[in-house]
Structure formats: C-alpha cells, structure tokens
Design a protein around this motif. Structure first.
Motif: not given
Length: 228
Positions: A42-67
């Motif tokens: 259900g997520g929105v993406f643009i094929n061929g383009r990177p995910l927006p930075n805030h999503i990338r930040h969020k991924i790393v941030e959540m991983a940092h929290h042990g998620i």
DNA sequence: TGCGTCACGGTTGAG
DNA sequence: GTCTCAACCGTGACG
C-alpha cells in the motif's frame, strides 16, 4: 501485529487475471504526473527513483531502535527487499543516500601524469586558457601530438574537461548538498510532491519523531541528490 | 515468518 | 538536440 489497512497479503503471486508481471505494478496513483505507483503493502513509490530521504531516514532510525526489518517494511510500506538493501548499505557505508543514478563513467581523456601537470599549470596560473595548457604540455614534453589530451571534439575541450573535473567539482558538491535540503519537497517528481503530505508515513503511523535522528544521521555529499 | 538475493522494468545523465 | 548505454532505483518473488 495486524496488517495495515489496504495491505495486500505478502508473497502472493499475481494471478493471470492481474495485469502485472513479476516486476509489473498493479496500481498507479492517479496524479497529474501519473508517476506514483502503489506497492503490495500500500506504499507509494516511483518506479526507478529512490525513496524520499525522509523514508530512508525513517528506516535507519527504526532499525537503530531495534525494530526488525519486517516491521519497518510493514510500517513504512516499503518492500522488505528495499529495507534490507538500505540497511545493508547504511551498515557498509554509513550513508543512507542513494547512489549516483545515471551518467557514464568519466572517460580517461588524459593520463594521470598529464592530468597532474594540467592541474599544476592551472594552479600556477588560474587564468590560463585550455589551448595555452595544451601548448605548454607539448612544449614541456609532457606529451607529444599523439598523446596530448584529445577527445572526440578537440584536445582543448578535453583539457577543459580535465579542468572541470579537477576544479569545478567542489562547487558542484556544495550545490548538490544545498539542493538536497529543499529539493526533496519542492520537486514535482517526489512522492511528497505527488501526494502532498498524505502519503507520509509519519502522518499515518505513530512512532518516534523523525526529527531527532535526522540531526544525528550524517548526510554525506553525494552526486545524486535523490529527488529532483 | 523473516530475510538475503535476484530478475525485472524503469529512470537518469555523461558522453 | 538527440541518442546510447551503463549506472542506479524499488518491487516482487524465490529459496
């Protein structure tokens, strides 16, 4: 944990009736640009383009929290392959930035020795023209007429290219960093630009504020600014 | 169920 | 200005 509303069951293969292949995409978000697509989560993406930075930040941030990555994937509605890739890269490089997309490898128009001499000439005399550098290279015997920097166009333009690569890079990087800061939201090609803020996971998902870690994650200079 | 990996279609930008 | 091509992207499926 229950699945998110609108989430398509994972690992489901498309049936023949579904109009998408292995890497085809089932839905397109109706936008003036017609570029946004919806993945199985259900997520929105643009094929061929990177995910927006805030999503990338969020991924790393959540991983940092042990998620766990699978939870991150579901929460942010990003494919687990993508989460895995981003986290792997972050572990390896410490950077969340996407790689440089597009372009060709810089062609070797001059030997490293010649490039070094060109650099020296330019440093000694910043106002020196390319044709003067070429003449000087010949005169100093750094190279002869067959080895003087030459591209398809002309030797002078090849020297100019060397000069651009050596002396024009720093400014470009600064410019990229600057663009990166506001470019993400301004650009019409960003998901933010397409969806406004309604597609932002922070708005739909409870969780730690994204702001805190944003400041802690070091953003490296990168030729690709992500969203243009 | 979770995760690493890969094929795929797509975008990008230097040459 | 247009084309080519090799880089990268995220998704979705396999194991």
């Amino acid at each position: 944990m229950s699945s998110l509303p609108g989430t398509v069951p994972r690992m489901m293969r498309p049936t023949p009736g579904q109009n998408y292949s292995r890497s085809g995409f089932p839905l397109e978000v109706s936008t003036p640009l017609g570029q946004g697509r919806v993945n199985q989560l259900g997520g929105v993406f643009i094929n061929g383009r990177p995910l927006p930075n805030h999503i990338r930040h969020k991924i790393v941030e959540m991983a940092h929290h042990g998620i766990r990555p699978c939870v991150i994937s579901r929460q942010l509605r990003v494919s687990h392959g993508c989460v895995s890739k981003i986290l792997c890269r972050y572990q390896e490089t410490g950077s969340i930035r996407p790689g440089a997309i597009g372009g060709s490898k810089p062609r070797q128009v001059a030997t490293p020795d010649v490039e070094k001499r060109v650099e020296e000439y330019k440093r000694d005399n910043p106002g020196m023209f390319s044709w003067e550098i070429r003449d000087k290279l010949l005169k100093d015997g750094v190279c002869d007429r067959s080895t003087v920097p030459s591209g398809e166009a002309s030797s002078v333009s090849s020297i100019s290219r060397v000069l651009r690569a050596r002396f024009g890079k720093k400014d470009d990087e600064d410019e990229c960093d600057k663009k990166d800061e506001d470019g993400e939201k301004k650009t019409k090609h960003s998901i933010d630009g397409i969806l406004g803020d309604k597609g932002r996971p922070e708005d739909t998902q409870p969780g730690p504020s994204s702001g805190s870690l944003f400041c802690r994650i070091e953003i490296e200079g990168d030729p690709n600014v992500g969203w243009r």
